[in-house]
Design an enzyme around this catalytic site. Structure first.
Site: not given
Ligand code: NAD
Length: 463
Positions: A197-198, A201, A219, A253
């Site tokens: 994710g981002n 977080v 990741e 991503c």
């Molecule tokens: P998202 O908002 O779905 O969050 C990801 C996860 O984090 C979710 O399961 C969510 O419940 C959890 N989360 C959110 N807030 C939280 C908190 N305060 N505490 C604990 N957990 C929490 O997705 P996102 O983060 O917006 O995803 C997009 C980002 O992920 C982009 O930056 C993208 O580039 C990156 N990404 C990376 C990969 C990789 O393999 N490197 C793949 C996909 C996405």
């Protein structure tokens, strides 16, 4: 038909963790056959519910069926098949390289599961990024908790509904929920945490994991640049860049985030991008069934806000439709390093073009920023490609294509620095969730040679 699935009650979470720990200790996945059975079940889960998943993807992201099949369902089923076929080889105990000084110890590396592991996954590839890690973790013999994203509720809800029907509850459990559920999960000690994710977080995850000394792989994302050599096969380049940007409406991503090109070639590149766009969406992306929407209002507002603040010129696209969370594929010309569009990962179908003097300035531009997850170069000239790759750092270095490296068998996928740490993808996911347990068996007779290690020491033996 919308899929509604209730969030996991928070007080159930420690019990899920304890149940899996008990199951792990009981050796549920000790045998390779038990692992293969679970991997096969996961493939059946996807195969049997193929059409339901297509529907949930349409609900969550307006995702075209072909993209769902190609980039999510078939690729995850393919990963199940690879793990099923190769798990015995991956898990085989390895002998250490022969060294005459240590051969008598019969040193080996045992590939052992870490234990009970947690994966927190994002909304943008809600099957591939939720179930891909599960395949590798099970292949390695771990018990697994998945926390899928609440932002893709239909697909994550369907996963939460189906996992108990197909998988052994002593092996895999889903905790469905948002921040409170994830916060509770992160209070518990895990044998490994994978967070996808981002970066914001990711910091929360790392801080929580530090309290329980749980190992973490990250990741993450970031701004993946494209460096264009103006002498490249521009028509092909434009098509591949535009595809990488438009798949899932830019919510990938490793989507090309921005283009770096020599100033005098900027218009030529933009013209080629426009032609690719018109070929993909002859009646415009808004009218096309082949273009997704932004996941939710918050992300729609974020992308629209960045576009409104840019000091570059939108040469095509720029239309938005709030009711449908639609943002048109948009190319913005003359973008500078301090522009709004360069302030964060765009994660939408907006493509800024940043003019530079030459390839050296492009390299400097990249090196002044966080290491990207992917770096793309379009050129037929090896010295141009090598110059960019040899003088930058990024998770992956791809020439003359976009996105395709994620699916390429045998390649690790992961970031560096702000774009993440650790690798996943098939064998690399198995490795992430595997403990390399060093082992040897020392024979009694070795003390004829090594007896001098015991006190009282005889200093005269020192050379
Ligand atoms: P998202 O908002 O779905 O969050 C990801 C996860 O984090 C979710 O399961 C969510 O419940 C959890 N989360 C959110 N807030 C939280 C908190 N305060 N505490 C604990 N957990 C929490 O997705 P996102 O983060 O917006 O995803 C997009 C980002 O992920 C982009 O930056 C993208 O580039 C990156 N990404 C990376 C990969 C990789 O393999 N490197 C793949 C996909 C996405």
């Amino acid at each position: 038909m919308s899929t509604q699935f209730a969030y996991t009650p928070i007080d159930e979470i420690p019990r899920i963790h304890a149940d899996l720990r008990k199951s792990f200790r009981a050796g549920t996945l000790k045998s390779i056959e038990a692992r293969r059975t679970q991997i096969l079940q996961l493939a059946y889960l996807l195969q049997d519910n193929y059409d339901r998943f297509k529907t949930t993807f349409a609900q969550d992201l307006g995702r075209p069926s072909l993209e769902v099949a190609f980039l999510e369902l078939n690729s995850t089923i393919g990963d199940c098949k690879i793990a099923y076929d190769r798990v015995a080889k991956w898990a085989r105990t390895e002998s250490a390289p022969f060294n005459v000084n240590f051969a008598a110890f019969r040193p080996v590396i045992r590939k052992e599961p870490k234990g009970v592991v947690l994966s927190i996954s994002p909304f943008n590839y809600p099957v591939w990024l939720a179930l891909g890690p599960m395949i590798g973790a099970i292949a390695a013999g771990n018990c697994f908790v998945l926390k899928p994203s609440e932002l893709s509720p239909a697909t994550s809800g369907l996963i939460a509904e189906l996992i108990p029907k197909y998988m052994d509850p002593g092996v895999v459990r889903v905790v469905f929920g948002s921040v409170p559920e994830t916060t509770k999960l992160l209070e518990l000690p895990w044998d490994h945490i994978l967070y996808t994710g981002n970066g914001r977080v990711a910091r929360i995850v790392c801080a929580a994991a530090a309290k329980t000394l749980s190992p973490v792989s990250l990741e993450l994302g970031g701004k993946s640049p494209v460096v264009i050599d103006p002498r490249c096969d521009l028509k092909t380049a434009a098509k591949r860049i535009m595809w990488g940007k438009c798949v899932n409406a830019g919510q990938t991503c490793v989507a090309p985030d921005y283009i770096l090109v020599q100033e005098d070639a900027q218009d030529m590149v933009i013209q080629a991008l426009k032609e690719a766009h018109d070929e993909f969406y002859p009646n415009g992306a808004a009218a096309s069934p082949d273009f997704s929407h932004i996941i939710n209002q918050m992300h729609f507002n974020r992308v629209r806000g960045l576009l409104e603040k840019t000091s570059g010129t939108a040469v095509f696209g720029g239309q938005t439709d709030e009711a449908r969370l639609f943002v048109a594929p948009t190319v913005v010309k003359g973008v500078k390093g301090d522009d709004s569009l360069m302030s964060e990962e765009l994660f939408g179908p907006v493509l800024p073009v940043v003019p530079v003097k030459d390839v050296d300035e492009a390299i400097e531009f990249i090196n002044e920023r966080d290491h990207p997850l992917a770096l793309y170069v379009f050129s037929q000239d090896s010295s141009f490609k090598n110059k960019v790759f040899d003088n930058t750092q990024s998770g992956t270095a791809v020439a003359n294509d976009t996105l395709i490296h994620c699916a390429t068998d045998g390649l690790p996928f992961g970031g560096i620095g702000a774009s993440g740490s650790g690798h996943h993808g098939r064998k690399f996911t198995f490795d992430m969730f595997t403990h390399l347990r060093a082992s040897l068996d020392s024979p009694s007779w070795i003390d004829i040679i090594l007896g001098s290690r015991f006190p009282p020491y005889n200093a005269s033996l020192l050379l």
